[in-house]
Design an enzyme around this catalytic site. Sequence first.
Site: not given
Length: 482
Positions: A15, A18-19, A236-238, A259, A296, A402
């Site tokens: 969010a 990006g990488r 979905h990154d999760t 985030t 969440n 992170g």
Amino acid sequence: MSGGVKAYAAVDLGASSGRVMVGRVGPDSLELTEAHRFANRPVRVPEGLRWDVLGLYAGVLDGLRVAGQVDSVGIDSWAVDYGLLDADGALLGNPVHYRDARTEGVAEQVWARVPAAELYARTGLQYAPFNTLYQLVAARSGAQFAHAERLLLVPDLLSYWLTGEQGTELTNASTTQLIDPRTRKWSYEVADRVGIDLGLFAPLRRPGDPAGVLRPEVLEETGLTGPVPVTAVGSHDTASAVAAVPALGERFAYICTGTWSLAGLELSAPVLTEESRAANFTNELGLDGTVRYLRNIMGLWLLQECVRAWGDPELDGLLREAAGVAALRSVVDAGDAGFLAPGRMPERIGEACRASGQPVPRTLGEITRCILDSLALAHRRAVADAQRLAGHPVDTVYVVGGGTRNALLCQLTADACGLPVVAGPAEAAALGNVLVQARAHGAVGDLADMRRLLTRTQPLTRYAPRGDTAGWEAAEARLATG
């Protein structure tokens, strides 16, 4: 499985940044390096908050150019947001940001057609004001929607630009509130009753499915030699992050930190009870028939917004100061949707403390400690509630993403949960992305094999809980009655 080392490009969009990462996978090796990192800054325009999706795509192309020759490309991103395409396949405006205010009051319109309890029983998704279902109901009277022939979720949109082929990856589709988690297919009854045409969506793909090859124009711009396949991953990154939880066995909880904090369990079937809905747990789909049963939590967004308001002071200094502040002096509800919007975060945290009769944190260190204690407390509640609601006990909490770099948060989470915490890997989403590609191309085995490879190759840190949890119980009670 074939021998040798293969290289995979993982496009991992968060969010705030990006990488493009390059993962090199061999029979007993897994190395991840960063090729290119770029900012992801939403833009506020007169009509609302929007993603700069063209800037993101440019960052992806730059990253692939730096990455060099790879055996496959995979894309993951945040959930729920989408782009609309016209009949020619052209994008109809920048995708709306999930923090945009357009969905205010929309949920009540939906519940008038499908009551909230029934909606949960059919889709298993927790209430969040930005779920794709509510976004679509909010958008369908607009001019863009009138001209839309196709809807692509953000990672599928970027994949389409890279390949020219359209699809809807299942793990991300499961966050739209239009998928039945039992059948893992579209819920046509829900869509019909709220007036959404599921024909807007491209056919479903599953992690590991082929998603096309890089177009000649992309090869020219990136300097790559074709054919280079694009592989559907847990987009979905999760979903990708949970795939990279280095757990051996089933008795574990996970917290994907960044985030957001996504805290919960990996299950074989959804939990669709009314009690689960009341506790605001969601059932999102994962790899190999698994369900990500999680809650969440607002996550490090709270601290990120404070740091921004303070003029970006050095984070390590804030954490050192916070470590010296008395524990659990003040806590807030880190799941409160009142913290969702950007702006005035230090003041809003202070106002929440004042409203609950707690001391108002004044210094930067006190506010930081309040945030970290509050996140750890929210982690504790989510892990305990998930075990109770799913009847699935755990003995270890795995923290990935992170937040693993935040040693104080990891230790506080262990203390709050009263369970050992294993922290790492930090780049879990990118690693999960890489490993799904590697499995699809024969370089690694099943999900258990992927996780064994992670435990052997990735640095992990263990945090033991310190003492009893009485202080956390008292803070939880204080928050409940505040």
